[in-house]
Scaffold this motif. Structure first.
Motif, PDB file in Angstrom:
ATOM      1  N   GLU A 327       0.810  -1.220   0.000  1.00 45.22           N
ATOM      2  CA  GLU A 327       0.000   0.000   0.000  1.00 45.22           C
ATOM      3  C   GLU A 327       0.845   1.273   0.000  1.00 45.22           C
ATOM      4  OE1 GLU A 327      -3.572   0.439  -0.040  1.00 45.22           O
ATOM      5  OE2 GLU A 327      -3.261  -1.573  -0.862  1.00 45.22           O
ATOM      6  N   GLY A 328       2.166   1.109   0.060  1.00 52.46           N
ATOM      7  CA  GLY A 328       3.049   2.280   0.047  1.00 52.46           C
ATOM      8  C   GLY A 328       3.050   3.060   1.346  1.00 52.46           C
ATOM      9  N   LEU A 329       2.699   2.420   2.457  1.00 52.36           N
ATOM     10  CA  LEU A 329       2.618   3.105   3.754  1.00 52.36           C
ATOM     11  C   LEU A 329       3.942   3.056   4.502  1.00 52.36           C
ATOM     12  CD1 LEU A 329      -0.855   1.642   4.749  1.00 52.36           C
ATOM     13  CD2 LEU A 329      -0.391   3.951   3.907  1.00 52.36           C
ATOM     14  N   ILE A 330       4.788   2.097   4.177  1.00 51.75           N
ATOM     15  CA  ILE A 330       6.141   2.040   4.718  1.00 51.75           C
ATOM     16  C   ILE A 330       7.085   1.699   3.574  1.00 51.75           C
ATOM     17  CG2 ILE A 330       5.385   1.308   7.035  1.00 51.75           C
ATOM     18  CD1 ILE A 330       6.366  -1.532   6.325  1.00 51.75           C
ATOM     19  N   THR A 331       8.366   1.839   3.830  1.00 50.68           N
ATOM     20  CA  THR A 331       9.404   1.440   2.881  1.00 50.68           C
ATOM     21  C   THR A 331      10.395   0.550   3.623  1.00 50.68           C
ATOM     22  OG1 THR A 331      10.908   3.265   3.392  1.00 50.68           O
ATOM     23  CG2 THR A 331       9.174   3.681   1.723  1.00 50.68           C
ATOM     24  N   PRO A 332      11.296  -0.113   2.914  1.00 54.27           N
ATOM     25  CA  PRO A 332      12.287  -0.934   3.608  1.00 54.27           C
ATOM     26  C   PRO A 332      13.117  -0.157   4.624  1.00 54.27           C
ATOM     27  CG  PRO A 332      12.229  -1.539   1.297  1.00 54.27           C
ATOM     28  CD  PRO A 332      11.343  -0.336   1.447  1.00 54.27           C
ATOM     29  N   SER A 333      13.252   1.155   4.438  1.00 56.83           N
ATOM     30  CA  SER A 333      14.066   1.948   5.366  1.00 56.83           C
ATOM     31  C   SER A 333      13.258   2.533   6.518  1.00 56.83           C
ATOM     32  CB  SER A 333      14.754   3.086   4.606  1.00 56.83           C
ATOM     33  OG  SER A 333      13.786   3.939   4.012  1.00 56.83           O
ATOM     34  N   SER A 334      11.955   2.309   6.535  1.00 62.42           N
ATOM     35  CA  SER A 334      11.121   2.831   7.631  1.00 62.42           C
ATOM     36  C   SER A 334      11.570   2.238   8.958  1.00 62.42           C
ATOM     37  CB  SER A 334       9.647   2.479   7.398  1.00 62.42           C
ATOM     38  OG  SER A 334       9.158   3.120   6.242  1.00 62.42           O
ATOM     39  N   ILE A 382      -4.684   1.083   8.860  1.00 65.50           N
ATOM     40  CA  ILE A 382      -6.097   1.387   9.122  1.00 65.50           C
ATOM     41  C   ILE A 382      -6.403   2.845   8.763  1.00 65.50           C
ATOM     42  CG2 ILE A 382      -7.933   1.410  10.857  1.00 65.50           C
ATOM     43  CD1 ILE A 382      -6.802  -1.378  10.143  1.00 65.50           C
ATOM     44  N   ASP A 383      -5.448   3.726   9.062  1.00 59.84           N
ATOM     45  CA  ASP A 383      -5.640   5.161   8.780  1.00 59.84           C
ATOM     46  C   ASP A 383      -5.081   5.552   7.417  1.00 59.84           C
ATOM     47  OD1 ASP A 383      -6.857   5.566  11.228  1.00 59.84           O
ATOM     48  OD2 ASP A 383      -4.985   6.064  12.256  1.00 59.84           O
ATOM     49  N   GLY A 393     -10.190   1.440   5.724  1.00 57.92           N
ATOM     50  CA  GLY A 393      -8.836   0.927   5.954  1.00 57.92           C
ATOM     51  C   GLY A 393      -8.852  -0.481   6.528  1.00 57.92           C
ATOM     52  N   LEU A 394      -9.739  -0.708   7.503  1.00 60.42           N
ATOM     53  CA  LEU A 394      -9.851  -2.045   8.086  1.00 60.42           C
ATOM     54  C   LEU A 394     -10.371  -3.046   7.059  1.00 60.42           C
ATOM     55  CD1 LEU A 394      -9.681  -3.915  10.548  1.00 60.42           C
ATOM     56  CD2 LEU A 394     -12.016  -3.228  11.136  1.00 60.42           C
ATOM     57  N   THR A 395     -11.327  -2.611   6.247  1.00 60.22           N
ATOM     58  CA  THR A 395     -11.878  -3.493   5.206  1.00 60.22           C
ATOM     59  C   THR A 395     -10.795  -3.902   4.211  1.00 60.22           C
ATOM     60  OG1 THR A 395     -14.066  -2.482   5.417  1.00 60.22           O
ATOM     61  CG2 THR A 395     -13.604  -3.668   3.378  1.00 60.22           C
ATOM     62  N   THR A 425     -15.383  -4.803  10.281  1.00 64.28           N
ATOM     63  CA  THR A 425     -16.051  -3.654  10.907  1.00 64.28           C
ATOM     64  C   THR A 425     -17.248  -4.092  11.742  1.00 64.28           C
ATOM     65  OG1 THR A 425     -17.354  -3.343   8.885  1.00 64.28           O
ATOM     66  CG2 THR A 425     -15.324  -2.070   9.089  1.00 64.28           C
ATOM     67  N   SER A 426     -17.952  -5.153  11.328  1.00 60.77           N
ATOM     68  CA  SER A 426     -19.145  -5.561  12.070  1.00 60.77           C
ATOM     69  C   SER A 426     -18.798  -6.047  13.470  1.00 60.77           C
ATOM     70  CB  SER A 426     -19.893  -6.657  11.303  1.00 60.77           C
ATOM     71  OG  SER A 426     -19.101  -7.825  11.200  1.00 60.77           O
ATOM     72  N   GLN A 427     -17.646  -6.704  13.629  1.00 60.48           N
ATOM     73  CA  GLN A 427     -17.259  -7.183  14.953  1.00 60.48           C
ATOM     74  C   GLN A 427     -16.933  -6.028  15.888  1.00 60.48           C
ATOM     75  OE1 GLN A 427     -14.624 -10.549  13.105  1.00 60.48           O
ATOM     76  NE2 GLN A 427     -14.972 -11.114  15.230  1.00 60.48           N
TER      77      GLN A 427
END
Length: 665
Positions: A327-334, A382-383, A393-395, A425-427
């Motif tokens: 998803e591009g939210l982190i990179t290997p250097s994160s 999620i965010d 995000g959860l879905t 989300t339903s849970q």
């Protein structure tokens, strides 16, 4: 008047003529057209002896027969023909009393009617068979019937191979009459899943009976006999020596070990603890043995490999990293500046590592299993700013987990697989009345594989195949091929030959970062105990919280020990998941077991010094303290129910009507 008398006489003659014609027609019908009495004569003179076919043999990957056949005998009775039997003499031969004889005869009448044969005693011991074979002619209505019986030459793989049992009324009904009383069918395991292949086709041999009910020869020289057709053989991926090692290592423990071939999805071994000797559910003692196991609170009949549902713990972390990378939210250097806890939400999440720099990048975070890094990674997932909504995000996160084979049945070729749980989300709506955000699940531990996430050992082994293959898997399965494979068989096996792509956008070099971190787990991180000289193992430890309700209160138990891995890194040929309940940290119990399994499979042997490790693990008892207490409680409940039943006529009536199960199950 004379005319009247003459008319009446004619009518009477006509009536007598009509009656005579009716009798003549009935005689003609009975003697020429009707087969009823011919059939009765046949039944009195001819005995249809059922020939049961040999079931197909199951082989391991090296063509060793791990499930085979032998011959035993059933004693069958036709109640309507057994009226002249000397009950006292017959009961004495069988070692039962007359009350038991009458009870069995009633059951035979109830099951199959008075005119059809039913099993009176199955799988006779060799000694009893020898006695009956000599004197069976003395007991009209009784006969001996050959029964191919399953044997397990290696005393292993009970949960996988399964067992056979007599078809009950439910099975017969569902088969639309294909099965008959006295037929045996697969009840569990591969015996059940591949029943149509293994079963074969029954035959009949018609034998002539003399006036003393003895079988004296073939009817019409066997012209009407039909041959039994043996079932077809099954070839599997199982490695029987690896399976035996796995069952040895799981001894005195609750948990499971699953080993797969990443390239094919073939299951190399699957052990569930506690296990049992499969030969205990064949032969004359099978009912007694089954009863003991069914009432054991440790559940030896329960296959934890496909049914055990456990928090994934930190074994989830490589998957969480791949999702965030995709998803591009982190990179290997994160990285994350962790000093022993994650404070990104209101509830801190503790981390086992406190020294500075243990999560400076993704590779380090995997090697040292940093809880803070992966809690923050889940929060970012999620965010996800692309969605502007944690529900979406959860879905999306759940979609990835589903693609990884979590939260649903994978489709292994065994019956009764369970799917685990990946929350949606339903849970959270149900628990928090719709008022939740990313911190709800981050604080609950979802980012480190806990909270509402549960997985089976098979699912986690399959997830390791996805990492090893850099994005794809085959549905895990035992059977490689079927002898004489038909078009129908091909349709049955095709779903195991389809390649499933999961992650299509991640480049190999990005995968390599996650894989490098997993190799560091063994080379320098949390699982150095699993290192094998000359073999690069990629792995992840897991330590999952373990709770249960005992005597009405929640009790904190020793953590579950989790470990997943694949090897060798350069060309993975085995992927493993190990779960040891109450085993402590991942490196304490699960990792040494997986290491031995890897070495045995890759090198086909174990170094001499490693045999001591096998012996140590085998004799380490990790069965939880509460088992004896639970067993006592269960036995007491059953004892009270039986006491009530034997002293309460209403209770007895309800039991006989099937409304009460005294075993309490």
């Amino acid at each position: 008047m004379a005319l009247f008398n003459q008319s009446r006489s004619g009518i009477i003659r006509l009536i007598f003529l009509g009656i005579f014609l009716l009798i003549l027609l009935q005689l003609l019908n009975l003697q020429v057209f009707s087969g009823k009495y011919q059939q009765l004569a046949m039944d009195n003179a001819v005995f249809p002896k059922v020939r049961y076919p040999d079931r197909g043999i199951i082989f391991d990957r090296k063509n060793r027969a791990i499930l085979n056949n032998t011959i035993m005998y059933d004693l069958v009775v036709t109640p309507s023909e057994a009226k002249q039997t000397d009950i006292i003499s017959f009961a004495e031969v069988l070692g039962i009393d007359t009350a038991e004889y009458k009870k069995r005869m009633l059951e035979a009448r109830f099951k199959n009617g008075p005119y059809r044969p039913s099993i009176f005693e199955d799988l006779l011991t060799p000694e009893l068979h020898a006695r009956l074979e000599e004197d069976i002619w003395k007991f009209p209505g009784f006969a001996l019937v050959e029964r191919p019986v399953r044997v397990y030459p290696f005393n292993t793989a009970a949960h996988i191979l399964g067992y056979i049992g007599e078809a009950d009324s439910g099975i017969i009904k569902r088969s639309h009459g294909f099965y008959r009383m006295g037929d045996y069918t697969g009840i569990s395991g591969l015996e059940s899943y591949y029943e149509s292949v293994l079963m074969g086709q029954r035959g009949v041999q018609y034998m002539i009976k003399d006036n003393k009910n003895r079988l004296v020869g073939n009817y019409e020289e066997g012209r009407f006999d039909t041959a039994a057709i043996a079932g077809r053989n099954v070839r599997t991926y199982l490695d029987v020596e690896l399976q035996q090692l796995a069952e040895k290592l799981i001894n005195n423990k609750l948990g499971a070990i699953v080993a797969l071939d990443p390239k094919t999805g073939g299951i190399l071994a699957m052990a569930s603890g506690p296990t049992y000797n499969p030969n205990d559910l064949t032969g004359p003692e099978k009912q007694k043995n089954y009863g003991h196991m069914a009432l054991d609170v440790a559940r030896p009949l329960f296959n934890r490999g496909i049914k055990g549902q456990y928090p994934a713990g930190s074994t989830y972390k490589p998957l969480g990293a791949l999702v965030a990378l995709e998803e591009g939210l982190i990179t290997p250097s994160s990285g994350y500046d962790c000093h022993g806890a994650y404070f990104g939400c209101n509830r801190p999440v503790k981390c086992m590592e406190k020294w500075a720099g243990h999560a400076t990048n993704l590779r380090q975070a995997i090697a040292w299993s940093c809880n803070s890094f992966f809690s923050e990674t889940l929060k970012k997932t999620i965010d996800n700013p692309e969605f502007h909504n944690p529900r979406k995000g959860l879905t999306k996160w759940k979609e990835y987990m589903t693609a990884f084979g979590l939260g649903h049945r994978i489709g292994v070729d065994l019956p009764s697989e369970d799917g685990g749980n990946i929350p949606d989300t339903s849970q959270y709506d149900k628990e928090y009345r719709g008022s939740w955000n990313s911190c709800t699940m981050t604080g609950g531990g979802l980012g480190i594989g806990q909270d509402k996430m549960t997985v089976t050992p098979l699912q986690m082994a399959n997830a390791m195949c996805i990492v090893a293959n850099k994005g794809y898997y085959y549905v895990p399965h035992f059977v490689k091929s079927l002898d004489g494979e038909s078009q129908k068989d091909t349709a049955l096996l095709n779903k195991y030959r389809i390649k499933h792509d999961v992650l299509t956008h991640i480049a190999d070099d990005v995968f390599e970062v996650v894989i490098s971190g997993m190799q560091d787990v063994v080379d320098q991180g949390t699982a150095r105990v699993a290192k094998i000289p000359g073999i690069n193992i990629c792995a992840k430890t897991g330590t999952a919280q373990n709770k249960m309700v005992l005597d009405g209160r929640v009790v904190e138990l020793k953590d579950n020990s989790m470990f997943v891995c694949f090897a060798p890194r350069e060309n993975p040929i085995i992927a493993i998941a190990v779960v040891i309940e109450n085993g402590g940290t991942g490196a304490t119990s699960a990792a040494p077991i997986a290491s031995l399994m890897v070495e045995k499979y890759i090198t086909d042997t174990l170094r001499t010094e490693r045999l001591k490790e096998v012996d140590r693990i085998t004799h380490t008892n990790l069965l939880p303290f509460y088992l004896p207490r639970l067993q006592y409680k269960e036995d007491s409940i059953r004892a009270r129910k039986w006491f009530k039943m034997t002293n309460d006529s209403n209770y007895i009536r309800k039991y006989l009507n099937g409304r009460i199960n005294p075993a309490g199950r």
